[in-house]
Design a protein around this motif. Structure first.
Motif, PDB file in Angstrom:
ATOM      1  N   LEU A  80       0.806  -1.223   0.000  1.00 25.25           N
ATOM      2  CA  LEU A  80       0.000   0.000   0.000  1.00 25.25           C
ATOM      3  C   LEU A  80       0.835   1.267   0.000  1.00 25.25           C
ATOM      4  CD1 LEU A  80      -2.844  -1.096   2.445  1.00 25.25           C
ATOM      5  CD2 LEU A  80      -2.903  -0.974  -0.051  1.00 25.25           C
ATOM      6  N   ASN A  81       2.130   1.163   0.303  1.00 26.56           N
ATOM      7  CA  ASN A  81       3.005   2.329   0.203  1.00 26.56           C
ATOM      8  C   ASN A  81       3.469   2.564  -1.219  1.00 26.56           C
ATOM      9  OD1 ASN A  81       2.785   2.959   2.882  1.00 26.56           O
ATOM     10  ND2 ASN A  81       4.834   2.254   3.470  1.00 26.56           N
ATOM     11  N   MET A 103       5.610  -2.581   6.640  1.00 31.71           N
ATOM     12  CA  MET A 103       4.874  -2.141   5.466  1.00 31.71           C
ATOM     13  C   MET A 103       3.401  -2.532   5.596  1.00 31.71           C
ATOM     14  SD  MET A 103       6.663  -0.626   3.041  1.00 31.71           S
ATOM     15  CE  MET A 103       8.390  -0.344   2.629  1.00 31.71           C
ATOM     16  N   PRO A 104       2.499  -1.693   5.078  1.00 31.23           N
ATOM     17  CA  PRO A 104       1.078  -2.065   5.016  1.00 31.23           C
ATOM     18  C   PRO A 104       0.782  -2.768   3.695  1.00 31.23           C
ATOM     19  CG  PRO A 104       1.322   0.242   4.444  1.00 31.23           C
ATOM     20  CD  PRO A 104       2.713  -0.276   4.720  1.00 31.23           C
ATOM     21  N   TYR A 105      -0.054  -3.785   3.757  1.00 35.46           N
ATOM     22  CA  TYR A 105      -0.400  -4.565   2.569  1.00 35.46           C
ATOM     23  C   TYR A 105      -1.915  -4.776   2.505  1.00 35.46           C
ATOM     24  CZ  TYR A 105       4.557  -5.893   2.410  1.00 35.46           C
ATOM     25  OH  TYR A 105       5.923  -5.868   2.348  1.00 35.46           O
ATOM     26  N   SER A 106      -2.403  -4.998   1.294  1.00 37.13           N
ATOM     27  CA  SER A 106      -3.754  -5.523   1.096  1.00 37.13           C
ATOM     28  C   SER A 106      -3.642  -6.791   0.263  1.00 37.13           C
ATOM     29  CB  SER A 106      -4.661  -4.499   0.406  1.00 37.13           C
ATOM     30  OG  SER A 106      -4.265  -4.279  -0.940  1.00 37.13           O
ATOM     31  N   TRP A 107      -4.659  -7.656   0.384  1.00 35.43           N
ATOM     32  CA  TRP A 107      -4.614  -8.904  -0.389  1.00 35.43           C
ATOM     33  C   TRP A 107      -6.016  -9.403  -0.690  1.00 35.43           C
ATOM     34  CZ3 TRP A 107      -5.629 -14.074   1.606  1.00 35.43           C
ATOM     35  CH2 TRP A 107      -6.039 -14.106   2.943  1.00 35.43           C
ATOM     36  N   ASP A 108      -6.133 -10.119  -1.785  1.00 38.14           N
ATOM     37  CA  ASP A 108      -7.378 -10.779  -2.163  1.00 38.14           C
ATOM     38  C   ASP A 108      -7.044 -12.046  -2.931  1.00 38.14           C
ATOM     39  OD1 ASP A 108      -7.628 -10.323  -5.233  1.00 38.14           O
ATOM     40  OD2 ASP A 108      -7.196  -8.321  -4.458  1.00 38.14           O
ATOM     41  N   THR A 119     -13.835 -13.061  -7.358  1.00 33.95           N
ATOM     42  CA  THR A 119     -12.849 -12.402  -6.514  1.00 33.95           C
ATOM     43  C   THR A 119     -13.372 -12.244  -5.091  1.00 33.95           C
ATOM     44  OG1 THR A 119     -12.033 -11.171  -8.434  1.00 33.95           O
ATOM     45  CG2 THR A 119     -11.393 -10.360  -6.263  1.00 33.95           C
ATOM     46  N   SER A 120     -12.501 -12.461  -4.120  1.00 36.47           N
ATOM     47  CA  SER A 120     -12.860 -12.329  -2.713  1.00 36.47           C
ATOM     48  C   SER A 120     -12.923 -10.860  -2.303  1.00 36.47           C
ATOM     49  CB  SER A 120     -11.818 -13.035  -1.842  1.00 36.47           C
ATOM     50  OG  SER A 120     -10.596 -12.298  -1.858  1.00 36.47           O
ATOM     51  N   ASP A 121     -13.282 -10.617  -1.041  1.00 36.72           N
ATOM     52  CA  ASP A 121     -13.122  -9.283  -0.462  1.00 36.72           C
ATOM     53  C   ASP A 121     -11.637  -8.940  -0.388  1.00 36.72           C
ATOM     54  OD1 ASP A 121     -15.868  -9.048  -0.077  1.00 36.72           O
ATOM     55  OD2 ASP A 121     -15.778  -9.871   1.959  1.00 36.72           O
ATOM     56  N   VAL A 122     -11.331  -7.668  -0.177  1.00 36.19           N
ATOM     57  CA  VAL A 122      -9.953  -7.225  -0.006  1.00 36.19           C
ATOM     58  C   VAL A 122      -9.692  -7.003   1.479  1.00 36.19           C
ATOM     59  CG1 VAL A 122      -8.253  -5.448  -0.553  1.00 36.19           C
ATOM     60  CG2 VAL A 122      -9.918  -6.153  -2.286  1.00 36.19           C
ATOM     61  N   TRP A 123      -8.649  -7.652   2.002  1.00 38.03           N
ATOM     62  CA  TRP A 123      -8.251  -7.482   3.405  1.00 38.03           C
ATOM     63  C   TRP A 123      -6.926  -6.730   3.479  1.00 38.03           C
ATOM     64  CZ3 TRP A 123      -9.270 -12.450   6.823  1.00 38.03           C
ATOM     65  CH2 TRP A 123     -10.657 -12.645   6.924  1.00 38.03           C
ATOM     66  N   LYS A 124      -6.685  -6.089   4.646  1.00 37.41           N
ATOM     67  CA  LYS A 124      -5.446  -5.343   4.872  1.00 37.41           C
ATOM     68  C   LYS A 124      -4.756  -5.854   6.141  1.00 37.41           C
ATOM     69  CE  LYS A 124      -7.341  -1.039   2.944  1.00 37.41           C
ATOM     70  NZ  LYS A 124      -7.681   0.376   3.246  1.00 37.41           N
ATOM     71  N   SER A 133       3.495  -0.637  20.430  1.00 41.03           N
ATOM     72  CA  SER A 133       2.294  -0.273  21.170  1.00 41.03           C
ATOM     73  C   SER A 133       1.280   0.426  20.273  1.00 41.03           C
ATOM     74  CB  SER A 133       2.657   0.646  22.341  1.00 41.03           C
ATOM     75  OG  SER A 133       3.305   1.817  21.866  1.00 41.03           O
ATOM     76  N   ASN A 134       1.744   0.903  19.107  1.00 36.69           N
ATOM     77  CA  ASN A 134       0.833   1.592  18.199  1.00 36.69           C
ATOM     78  C   ASN A 134       1.387   1.531  16.786  1.00 36.69           C
ATOM     79  OD1 ASN A 134      -0.312   4.227  16.785  1.00 36.69           O
ATOM     80  ND2 ASN A 134      -1.678   3.718  18.484  1.00 36.69           N
ATOM     81  N   TYR A 135       0.485   1.361  15.805  1.00 38.24           N
ATOM     82  CA  TYR A 135       0.880   1.241  14.407  1.00 38.24           C
ATOM     83  C   TYR A 135       0.253   2.363  13.593  1.00 38.24           C
ATOM     84  CZ  TYR A 135       2.239  -3.389  15.953  1.00 38.24           C
ATOM     85  OH  TYR A 135       2.818  -4.421  16.639  1.00 38.24           O
ATOM     86  N   ALA A 136       0.946   2.762  12.536  1.00 35.52           N
ATOM     87  CA  ALA A 136       0.428   3.811  11.656  1.00 35.52           C
ATOM     88  C   ALA A 136      -0.841   3.346  10.960  1.00 35.52           C
ATOM     89  CB  ALA A 136       1.479   4.185  10.614  1.00 35.52           C
ATOM     90  N   PRO A 137      -1.737   4.268  10.629  1.00 38.16           N
ATOM     91  CA  PRO A 137      -2.951   3.884   9.902  1.00 38.16           C
ATOM     92  C   PRO A 137      -2.612   3.300   8.530  1.00 38.16           C
ATOM     93  CG  PRO A 137      -3.104   6.133  10.744  1.00 38.16           C
ATOM     94  CD  PRO A 137      -1.685   5.708  10.899  1.00 38.16           C
ATOM     95  N   PHE A 138      -3.527   2.508   7.980  1.00 39.36           N
ATOM     96  CA  PHE A 138      -3.388   2.086   6.596  1.00 39.36           C
ATOM     97  C   PHE A 138      -3.603   3.296   5.690  1.00 39.36           C
ATOM     98  CE2 PHE A 138      -4.876  -1.902   8.606  1.00 39.36           C
ATOM     99  CZ  PHE A 138      -3.795  -2.710   8.266  1.00 39.36           C
ATOM    100  N   PRO A 139      -2.901   3.387   4.565  1.00 38.69           N
ATOM    101  CA  PRO A 139      -3.192   4.456   3.601  1.00 38.69           C
ATOM    102  C   PRO A 139      -4.664   4.402   3.192  1.00 38.69           C
ATOM    103  CG  PRO A 139      -1.144   3.372   3.023  1.00 38.69           C
ATOM    104  CD  PRO A 139      -1.765   2.549   4.116  1.00 38.69           C
ATOM    105  N   ALA A 140      -5.316   5.532   3.178  1.00 35.31           N
ATOM    106  CA  ALA A 140      -6.745   5.568   2.836  1.00 35.31           C
ATOM    107  C   ALA A 140      -6.965   5.082   1.401  1.00 35.31           C
ATOM    108  CB  ALA A 140      -7.284   6.983   2.994  1.00 35.31           C
TER     109      ALA A 140
END
Length: 233
Positions: A80-81, A103-108, A119-124, A133-140
Motif C-alpha cells: 500500500l506504500n 509495510m502495510p499490505y492488502s490482499w485478495d 474475486t474475494s473481499d480485499v483485506w489489509k 504499542s501503536n501502528y500507523a494507519p493504513f493508507p486511505a
C-alpha cells in the motif's frame, strides 16, 4: 403383417435420424467459482514476525477457504506504500512468501475455472518487525471520484465534486484526515483536519485535478494515500 413390419422399420429410422440431429443430451457448463472466504492474515491487524529487530523481510502465510467449482486460485498482494501489486498462482488453499517488514499490505484471492473468475473481499494487514504499542494507519483507499475518470460539467463553468475515501487502522484509533487537492501533484492542503471520510468541493471545469488523503491516528502516526486524478470537462 407387412404393414406392422413397415411401421417398425419407419420408427427405427426415425430414431436414428433424431440421434443424428443432436437429439442426445448436451453437456452442462460448469458454473463460475463460488464465493471465497479469506482466513489469514486477519483483516485490519498487525502481523508480527518476531519480537526481535534487524530483519528486513518475513515469511507470511496467506490462507483461505475453498470456493466451489474452482480449479485454481490467484493470490494478489499490494504494497500500500508503493501501490505495486504482485500475483501468485496456486491450486492450494494457502501460499507462503517473504515480504518487506514495516509495510502495510492488502490482499485478495481470485478463484478460477474455465467458465470464469470470482474475486474475494480485499483485506489489509500491517507486517511489523518487533511488536509495537501503536501502528500507523493504513493508507486511505480513494473511492470517489474514480481515478482516471472524467466528470461532465454540462457546459457549466464549475461543478460540485464529492470526494469519498475509506480509512482503517490496526489499532482502530484514527484521529482525523487531511485533504490535499490541486492541478499538479496533490501537494496543496485544502483541509487540515476532519473526521468525516467525505468532502464536497466546487471546482472549475476544463482542468485536471489531483488529490490524496493523509490519515493521522491518536498517537500522531500518519500515512498518505495514493494520488488520484480526474478531469472536469
Amino acid at each position: 403383417m407387412q404393414t406392422k413390419h413397415l411401421f417398425t422399420m419407419v420408427a427405427f429410422v426415425g430414431i436414428l435420424l433424431l440421434a443424428g440431429c443432436g437429439g442426445g443430451s448436451k453437456e452442462v457448463p460448469v458454473p463460475t467459482p463460488g464465493a471465497i472466504t479469506l482466513s489469514a492474515p486477519a483483516n485490519n491487524t498487525a502481523c508480527l514476525k518476531s519480537s526481535s529487530t534487524g530483519e528486513s523481510s518475513a515469511s507470511v502465510t496467506f490462507s483461505w477457504n475453498a470456493a466451489s467449482n474452482a480449479d485454481s486460485y490467484r493470490l494478489d498482494i499490494k504494497n500500500l506504500n508503493t501501490q505495486i501489486t504482485t500475483s501468485y498462482n496456486t491450486s492450494s488453499l494457502s501460499y507462503s512468501l517473504n515480504l518487506d517488514v514495516n509495510m502495510p499490505y492488502s490482499w485478495d484471492v481470485v478463484a478460477i475455472n474455465n467458465t470464469g473468475k470470482t474475486t474475494s473481499d480485499v483485506w489489509k494487514f500491517y507486517l511489523s518487525g518487533a511488536a509495537s504499542s501503536n501502528y500507523a494507519p493504513f493508507p486511505a483507499a480513494l473511492t470517489m471520484p474514480a481515478s482516471g475518470g472524467t466528470i461532465s460539467a454540462y457546459g457549466a463553468a464549475s461543478v460540485q465534486v464529492t470526494f469519498q475515501w475509506s480509512g482503517s487502522d490496526p489499532d482502530n484509533d484514527i484521529a482525523n484526515y487531511a485533504f490535499y487537492l490541486d492541478n499538479s501533484d496533490a501537494s496543496t492542503q485544502i483541509v487540515a483536519s476532519q473526521t468525516a471520510s467525505t468532502l464536497t468541493q466546487n471546482l472549475s471545469s476544463g482542468k485536471t485535478y489531483y488529490w490524496k488523503i493523509v490519515t493521522t491516528d491518536k498517537a500522531g502516526n500518519s500515512s498518505s494515500s495514493a494520488v488520484g486524478s480526474f478531469q472536469i470537462q
